[in-house]
Design an enzyme around this catalytic site. Structure first.
Site, PDB file in Angstrom:
ATOM      1  N   GLU A 146      -5.992  -4.943  10.265  1.00 11.84           N
ATOM      2  CA  GLU A 146      -4.949  -3.958  10.536  1.00 11.84           C
ATOM      3  C   GLU A 146      -5.276  -3.195  11.818  1.00 11.84           C
ATOM      4  O   GLU A 146      -6.062  -2.234  11.782  1.00 11.84           O
ATOM      5  CB  GLU A 146      -4.849  -2.966   9.381  1.00 11.84           C
ATOM      6  CG  GLU A 146      -4.500  -3.600   8.061  1.00 11.84           C
ATOM      7  CD  GLU A 146      -3.858  -2.585   7.124  1.00 11.84           C
ATOM      8  OE1 GLU A 146      -2.712  -2.803   6.748  1.00 11.84           O
ATOM      9  OE2 GLU A 146      -4.494  -1.571   6.827  1.00 11.84           O
TER      10      GLU A 146
ATOM     11  N   LYS B  98       0.102   4.267  -0.369  1.00 16.09           N
ATOM     12  CA  LYS B  98      -0.527   5.488   0.181  1.00 16.09           C
ATOM     13  C   LYS B  98      -0.231   6.680  -0.720  1.00 16.09           C
ATOM     14  O   LYS B  98      -0.213   6.544  -1.939  1.00 16.09           O
ATOM     15  CB  LYS B  98      -0.063   5.733   1.621  1.00 16.09           C
ATOM     16  CG  LYS B  98      -0.168   4.493   2.502  1.00 16.09           C
ATOM     17  CD  LYS B  98      -0.024   4.818   3.955  1.00 16.09           C
ATOM     18  CE  LYS B  98       0.002   3.526   4.748  1.00 16.09           C
ATOM     19  NZ  LYS B  98      -0.143   3.701   6.163  1.00 16.09           N
TER      20      LYS B  98
ATOM     21  N   GLU C 184      -7.116   4.677   7.465  1.00 17.40           N
ATOM     22  CA  GLU C 184      -6.909   6.110   7.219  1.00 17.40           C
ATOM     23  C   GLU C 184      -8.116   6.704   6.511  1.00 17.40           C
ATOM     24  O   GLU C 184      -8.461   7.867   6.717  1.00 17.40           O
ATOM     25  CB  GLU C 184      -5.617   6.308   6.407  1.00 17.40           C
ATOM     26  CG  GLU C 184      -4.388   6.070   7.287  1.00 17.40           C
ATOM     27  CD  GLU C 184      -3.195   5.486   6.578  1.00 17.40           C
ATOM     28  OE1 GLU C 184      -3.135   5.555   5.337  1.00 17.40           O
ATOM     29  OE2 GLU C 184      -2.312   4.951   7.272  1.00 17.40           O
TER      30      GLU C 184
ATOM     31  N   HIS D 298      -9.652   1.178   4.300  1.00 18.93           N
ATOM     32  CA  HIS D 298      -8.400   1.351   5.050  1.00 18.93           C
ATOM     33  C   HIS D 298      -8.664   2.292   6.231  1.00 18.93           C
ATOM     34  O   HIS D 298      -9.436   3.231   6.118  1.00 18.93           O
ATOM     35  CB  HIS D 298      -7.307   1.909   4.129  1.00 18.93           C
ATOM     36  CG  HIS D 298      -5.961   1.881   4.777  1.00 18.93           C
ATOM     37  ND1 HIS D 298      -5.566   2.838   5.688  1.00 18.93           N
ATOM     38  CD2 HIS D 298      -4.946   0.999   4.679  1.00 18.93           C
ATOM     39  CE1 HIS D 298      -4.347   2.536   6.114  1.00 18.93           C
ATOM     40  NE2 HIS D 298      -3.948   1.422   5.529  1.00 18.93           N
TER      41      HIS D 298
ATOM     42  N   GLY E  31       2.007   2.162  10.808  1.00 24.21           N
ATOM     43  CA  GLY E  31       2.990   3.233  10.685  1.00 24.21           C
ATOM     44  C   GLY E  31       3.617   3.643  12.001  1.00 24.21           C
ATOM     45  O   GLY E  31       4.253   4.681  12.096  1.00 24.21           O
TER      46      GLY E  31
ATOM     47  N   ASN F 201       0.875  -1.184   0.000  1.00 20.67           N
ATOM     48  CA  ASN F 201       0.000   0.000   0.000  1.00 20.67           C
ATOM     49  C   ASN F 201       0.903   1.223   0.000  1.00 20.67           C
ATOM     50  O   ASN F 201       1.472   1.578   1.030  1.00 20.67           O
ATOM     51  CB  ASN F 201      -0.898  -0.021   1.252  1.00 20.67           C
ATOM     52  CG  ASN F 201      -1.726   1.250   1.364  1.00 20.67           C
ATOM     53  OD1 ASN F 201      -1.860   2.002   0.391  1.00 20.67           O
ATOM     54  ND2 ASN F 201      -2.285   1.492   2.535  1.00 20.67           N
TER      55      ASN F 201
ATOM     56  N   SER G 252       2.853  -2.292  10.534  1.00 22.29           N
ATOM     57  CA  SER G 252       4.297  -2.346  10.784  1.00 22.29           C
ATOM     58  C   SER G 252       4.904  -3.716  10.467  1.00 22.29           C
ATOM     59  O   SER G 252       5.749  -4.221  11.207  1.00 22.29           O
ATOM     60  CB  SER G 252       4.615  -1.922  12.220  1.00 22.29           C
ATOM     61  OG  SER G 252       4.214  -0.579  12.428  1.00 22.29           O
TER      62      SER G 252
HETATM   63  C1  PEP Z   1      -0.986   0.084   5.851  1.00 20.49           C
HETATM   64  O1  PEP Z   1      -0.962   1.202   5.430  1.00 20.49           O
HETATM   65  O2  PEP Z   1      -1.887  -0.665   5.466  1.00 20.49           O
HETATM   66  C2  PEP Z   1       0.048  -0.339   6.785  1.00 20.49           C
HETATM   67  C3  PEP Z   1      -0.076  -1.506   7.366  1.00 20.49           C
HETATM   68  O3  PEP Z   1       1.092   0.511   7.014  1.00 20.49           O
HETATM   69  P1  PEP Z   1       2.487   0.165   7.761  1.00 20.49           P
HETATM   70  O4  PEP Z   1       2.991  -1.113   7.186  1.00 20.49           O
HETATM   71  O5  PEP Z   1       3.383   1.322   7.450  1.00 20.49           O
HETATM   72  O6  PEP Z   1       2.177   0.047   9.214  1.00 20.49           O
END
Ligand code: PEP
Length: 250
Positions: free
Chosen positions: A168, A12, A98, A96, A174, A10, A214
């Site tokens: 998630e 972003k 976000e 997602h 992040g 992803n 992460s």
């Molecule tokens: C994501 O954006 O779906 C995500 C898991 O980000 P990160 O791996 O940076 O935590």
């Protein structure tokens, strides 16, 4: 029942088009020998045509990070499922955290978006996950299972073949903090049980449930060793070839 793992990037709101072309090409090259896993790149809308050119005929699939549920019309700034299809996407990412947090996405809007994606022949990856406050209040499974039911109710068994779920935990995205493989496994197992209630045992056993939050080269192996973790949705570590390569190769 064996499930083909998915390793998804992803990106972003990152990368120039030139950078995206180079990284997509690198990812496709790394993924090429692995017939036993799927890789997907969820790229920014403006980058999709260029990345589609790079990925054409390769094993790595392309997806949009969002979509609107109407096919067309006066919806300034939105992108529809037919548009994603037209540009060469096979997947759409839906819900997602976000998007839920900053753009008012609800379980119901997610359900409509998944329906829109499937009706165009796209596959949908539906994201669910609890916030830190919800986890600390002991509400992880309540929240996640509500999101699951709200976003996925009413789809047929046939449609479920085109749906994957990404768990998630919001507090792990992040932040460098990640759920332990065992904690993630507990939630993945609860998700699979819920999928069985929403569909049937066969669909629940074949639906891929990815972990995200992460994911890094040093934790991917332990996560993938869990029986109900079928892949990873990766943000930060998908932006660097040297970090995403060992994740694909886990
Ligand atoms: C994501 O954006 O779906 C995500 C898991 O980000 P990160 O791996 O940076 O935590």
């Amino acid at each position: 029942m064996p499930r083909t793992p998915i390793l998804a990037a992803n990106w972003k709101m990152h990368l120039t088009i030139a950078e995206a072309i180079t990284l997509a090409s690198d990812i496709a090259t790394v993924a090429a020998p692995y017939a036993d896993r799927e890789t997907i790149i969820f790229a920014p809308f403006t980058h999709l045509p260029a990345v589609a050119d790079v990925l054409g005929g390769k094993r790595t699939a392309l997806g949009g990070q969002n979509l609107y549920f109407e096919k067309q019309g006066a919806f300034t700034g939105e992108i529809s499922a037919p548009m994603l299809k037209d540009v060469g996407c096979q997947w759409a990412l839906v819900g997602h955290s976000e998007r839920r947090q900053y753009f008012g996405e609800t379980n119901e809007s997610c359900r409509k978006k998944i329906a829109a994606a499937l009706s165009e022949g796209l596959k949908a990856m539906y994201c669910v996950g609890e916030t830190l406050a919800e986890r600390e209040a002991g509400l992880t499974e309540t929240v996640v299972l509500q999101q699951l039911e709200g976003g996925l109710k009413g789809f047929s068994a046939m449609e479920f073949h085109s749906i994957a779920v990404a768990y998630e935990p919001v507090w792990a995205i992040g932040t460098g903090k990640n759920a332990t493989p065992e904690d993630a496994q507990t939630v993945h197992q609860a998700i699979r049980t819920k999928l069985e209630q929403l569909t049937n045992e066969k669909i629940a056993q074949t639906t891929r449930i990815l972990y995200g939050g992460s994911v890094k080269p040093d934790n991917i192996k332990a996560l993938m060793a869990m029986p109900d973790i079928d892949g990873a949705l990766v943000g930060g570590a998908s932006l660097k070839k040297e970090l995403f390569k060992p994740i694909i190769e886990f």
